[in-house]
Design a protein around this motif. Structure first.
Motif, PDB file in Angstrom:
ATOM      1  N   PHE A 131      11.576   4.749   4.251  1.00 62.36           N
ATOM      2  CA  PHE A 131      11.748   5.148   5.639  1.00 62.36           C
ATOM      3  C   PHE A 131      12.794   6.249   5.769  1.00 62.36           C
ATOM      4  O   PHE A 131      12.754   7.035   6.696  1.00 62.36           O
ATOM      5  N   ASP A 178       6.526   6.361   2.887  1.00 54.93           N
ATOM      6  CA  ASP A 178       6.773   4.934   3.094  1.00 54.93           C
ATOM      7  C   ASP A 178       5.520   4.082   2.903  1.00 54.93           C
ATOM      8  O   ASP A 178       5.553   3.067   2.225  1.00 54.93           O
ATOM      9  N   HIS A 179       4.380   4.549   3.492  1.00 59.18           N
ATOM     10  CA  HIS A 179       3.182   3.720   3.368  1.00 59.18           C
ATOM     11  C   HIS A 179       2.638   3.724   1.949  1.00 59.18           C
ATOM     12  O   HIS A 179       2.056   2.740   1.497  1.00 59.18           O
ATOM     13  N   ALA A 222       4.518   1.130  -0.073  1.00 60.25           N
ATOM     14  CA  ALA A 222       3.995  -0.217   0.150  1.00 60.25           C
ATOM     15  C   ALA A 222       2.648  -0.387  -0.547  1.00 60.25           C
ATOM     16  O   ALA A 222       2.371  -1.425  -1.143  1.00 60.25           O
ATOM     17  N   ARG A 223       1.810   0.650  -0.493  1.00 61.45           N
ATOM     18  CA  ARG A 223       0.435   0.517  -0.969  1.00 61.45           C
ATOM     19  C   ARG A 223       0.358   0.637  -2.486  1.00 61.45           C
ATOM     20  O   ARG A 223      -0.255  -0.185  -3.152  1.00 61.45           O
ATOM     21  N   ARG A 236       8.373  -5.308   2.759  1.00 63.21           N
ATOM     22  CA  ARG A 236       9.678  -5.551   3.365  1.00 63.21           C
ATOM     23  C   ARG A 236       9.547  -6.314   4.669  1.00 63.21           C
ATOM     24  O   ARG A 236       8.487  -6.367   5.275  1.00 63.21           O
ATOM     25  N   PHE A 272      12.025  -6.886   8.396  1.00 60.99           N
ATOM     26  CA  PHE A 272      12.981  -6.086   9.170  1.00 60.99           C
ATOM     27  C   PHE A 272      14.062  -6.977   9.771  1.00 60.99           C
ATOM     28  O   PHE A 272      13.834  -8.154  10.060  1.00 60.99           O
TER      29      PHE A 272
END
Lengths: 269, 408
Positions: free
Chosen positions: A54, A78-79, A82-83, A89, A91
């Motif tokens: 982020f 960021d995506h 994750a992918r 994560r 928050f």
């Protein structure tokens, strides 16, 4: 020592003139719970935002050792982190999809897999069996995590209507539905009562034991930190001031100073 | 009681202060030049009305809440949907349905389809699009130009118009990607106006403000609806052994838009349960959480823009073929606002809610044309009332797209 999962090297993140994270290096192991602690404003959440993409750090490297090779997280979106790298994560201030049902939250988490199975939804649009099978598998995975987080009977309720402690657990379940290699939890025990907090400890220990993934944890609740973490990294003003097992860190004079303040020279001297 | 009186007096004073410059003075064109004349009676009326109205509002108990629907209503919804669809199919054959009724129903159906298309962008993906009419215009002009320049039939142009509109949606989607919330609304509004201004000024291609006339009417599998079919074609009436009647085409157009609208609805109902549809809704709920789960917001937003635009394109080419004439005047910002109002009033994401809202916002003003300008007053009043009673729209209840034990 277990092979490292995440290597953070000389990470620096500045906001204007402020060094939120300053030349920070540490590693987090596979199958270990690594806790990041520190006083308010020490840069813990900034560190998380750098790892999960982020924020883009100005200096330093963040490498994740993935079966597909070493991945430089600071270069990924960021995506994509994750992918492709499998970093999930939660928050600090829970971010669920409040108007969607609990189950839908867990299905959305499996978006990548379902998109591939449905050929970008085309197979689903045509109602092919291939997609229906993938969706059934996704529901089963969701059911598994609903059972583990004791949320099964809320499955069809709106996520936003759940009590606070349940929402925290749902967020962890959602992150686990992405089948991560590294799970980053930003203050998972915040706002939980002692009983919920103890349940959380058990859940995190179970995840570590059953899934064999790495957990990275920001926490203020010392009962959680001392109770479950394998290693602790202590930050103050963006710098690492101590690192080690919970017992080592607890006795470290630098840590005590950071948390309790400098002893007053005039009074003691 | 004195509090109510004081409050109403204050409201009356504010009304008087507002009315004084707006209603109180008038320019009079007299022999000596322009002069001002007072219309203080109007100001007094306005202040008095506001005072009285406010007092009434304070004295009578607050508006009763809308009756709460019984809990089982959620299960009735598919039934209500089927009933509405059945009614729509039967409508042209009902005794009271003359040409006028069917024509107005066609208009309402266009807006229902546009509402369903915009619902994908606004209701599901949560991207506040104020320039939706641009895609409607692209669809209409695509059909008109393709048909006039290349002599393509409506059935060839319909998918082409959809594709063109969708690509246009993707194109206009790019500048909007980085924006959030209100900023999206401003930029899309601007883009919508740009499209209209281009249509108005590109004389050579679009005919400018004169528009395009004599647009080809659709045929049914090669059966023409003209009184005298063009060479090589048979007419619908002749084929079925009927007497020629202009009503045939009106009814045919009605069924055409009904099929198009129902296809839009089916598509949306279906895609809501697919990964793309769920990602749209997740994006509406929380973009950051989406990204943390590996969902690429760029592709999700673009797909919503593109697919929404595609349906607007279909509706646009239908509009062109129904009117036979299009000009930039049909694609003003007001159209976007009405379509958005339909979606918001219907309850953001509710398919049946959009039908009700379209009937209310498009159907009622059409039927009450006799009331002339007062219908716009009624229109505004109805909107205010709905927002008072149902701030989240007519049908704001959302059914989950999947349940743990079996499909919903």
């Amino acid at each position: 020592m277990t092979p490292s999962l995440l290597d953070v090297e000389h990470l620096t993140m500045r906001f204007g003139g402020l060094f939120a994270v300053n030349d920070l290096s540490f590693t987090a192991g596979n199958g270990e719970i690594t806790a990041v602690i520190g006083p308010n404003g020490a840069g813990k959440t900034t560190l998380f935002n750098c790892i999960t993409g982020f924020y883009k750090p100005q200096e330093g490297r963040i490498a994740l050792n993935h079966p597909d090779g070493r991945m430089a997280l600071e270069r990924l979106d960021d995506h994509a982190i994750a992918r492709r790298a499998g970093v999930a994560r939660t928050f600090q201030n829970i971010r669920l999809f409040p108007r969607m049902s609990v189950l839908e939250n867990l299905i959305v988490a499996q978006h990548t897999r379902l998109m591939r199975a449905s050929m970008f939804s085309l197979a689903g649009l045509l109602g092919l069996r291939r997609y229906r099978r993938a969706e059934a598998a996704a529901v089963e995975r969701a059911r598994h995590w609903l059972d583990r987080t004791a949320l099964t009977r809320f499955a069809d309720d709106e996520a936003g209507s759940l009590p606070y402690g349940h929402q925290r657990r749902l967020e962890i379940a959602r992150a686990m539905c992405t089948e991560p290699r590294l799970l980053c939890l930003d203050e998972p025990a915040a706002g939980l009562n002692p009983r919920e907090s103890a349940e959380l400890n058990r859940l995190l220990l179970d995840i570590r034991a059953d899934e064999g993934i790495g957990l990275l944890l920001i926490e203020h609740d010392m009962s959680v930190v001392m109770g479950i973490s394998d290693r602790v990294v202590v930050l103050d003003y963006g710098k690492k001031i101590a690192e080690g097992t919970p017992a080592e860190v607890r006795g470290d004079p630098a840590v005590i100073r950071a948390y309790l303040g400098e002893p007053d020279e005039a009074e003691t001297g | 009681m004195p509090a109510a009186l004081r409050d109403s007096l204050l409201a009356g004073l504010v009304a008087a202060a507002l009315a004084l410059p707006m209603l109180g003075v008038r320019l009079v064109d007299s022999a000596t030049g322009l002069s001002l004349a007072g219309r203080f009676d109007l100001v007094a009326w306005a202040a008095g009305l506001v005072f009285g109205g406010r007092l009434l509002l304070r004295l009578i108990p607050p508006l009763p809440a809308m009756p709460v629907l019984p809990a089982g209503f959620g299960n009735l919804r598919p039934a209500a949907g089927w009933a509405m669809a059945a009614f729509a199919v039967l409508l042209p054959f009902l005794p009271f349905a003359d040409r006028n009724v069917v024509d107005k129903a066609t208009l309402v159906l266009i807006y229902i389809m546009l509402g369903w298309g915009l619902n994908i962008v606004v209701g599901l993906a949560g991207l506040l699009d104020l320039g939706f009419v641009a895609f409607y215009a692209v669809g209409a002009y695509s059909y008109a130009l393709l048909s006039q320049s290349f002599g393509l039939s409506f059935w060839v142009c319909l998918p082409l118009a959809g594709v063109l509109s969708a690509s246009f949606g993707l194109l206009l989607g790019f500048p909007v990607l980085r924006l959030r919330g209100d900023y999206i609304a401003i930029v899309t509004m601007g883009l919508g106006e740009i499209v209209r201004v281009i249509l108005q000024n590109w004389q050579e291609l679009t005919g400018g403000p004169n528009g395009i006339s004599g647009i080809e009417r659709p045929s049914l599998f090669g059966l023409s609806f003209k009184a005298v079919p063009p060479e090589g074609q048979r007419s619908f009436a002749e084929f079925f052994g009927l007497d020629y009647s202009g009503d045939h085409r009106v009814i045919f157009l009605y069924f055409l838009i009904l099929i198009l609208a129902l296809a839009t609805n089916l598509f949306t109902l279906r895609i809501r349960r697919l990964p793309v549809g769920r990602a749209w809704e997740a994006l509406r709920e929380d973009e950051i959480a989406c990204r943390s789960l590996g969902i690429n917001p760029t592709t999700v937003k673009l797909s919503a823009f593109g697919i929404g635009a595609m349906f607007a394109g279909f509706a646009g080419s239908f509009f062109a073929t129904r009117q036979g004439f299009i000009s930039p005047e049909s694609f003003t910002f007001m159209e976007s606002a009405v379509i958005l109002a339909i979606v918001v009033l219907g309850g953001m994401g509710s398919q049946i809610g959009i039908v009700l809202a379209a009937l209310l916002l498009v159907g009622l003003p059409e039927w009450f044309r006799e009331l002339q300008q007062y219908r716009m007053l009624a229109f505004g009043g109805a909107m205010v009332l709905i927002m008072l009673w149902k701030p989240a729209g007519l049908l704001s209840h959302r059914e989950p797209t999947i349940r743990l034990d079996g499909q919903p």
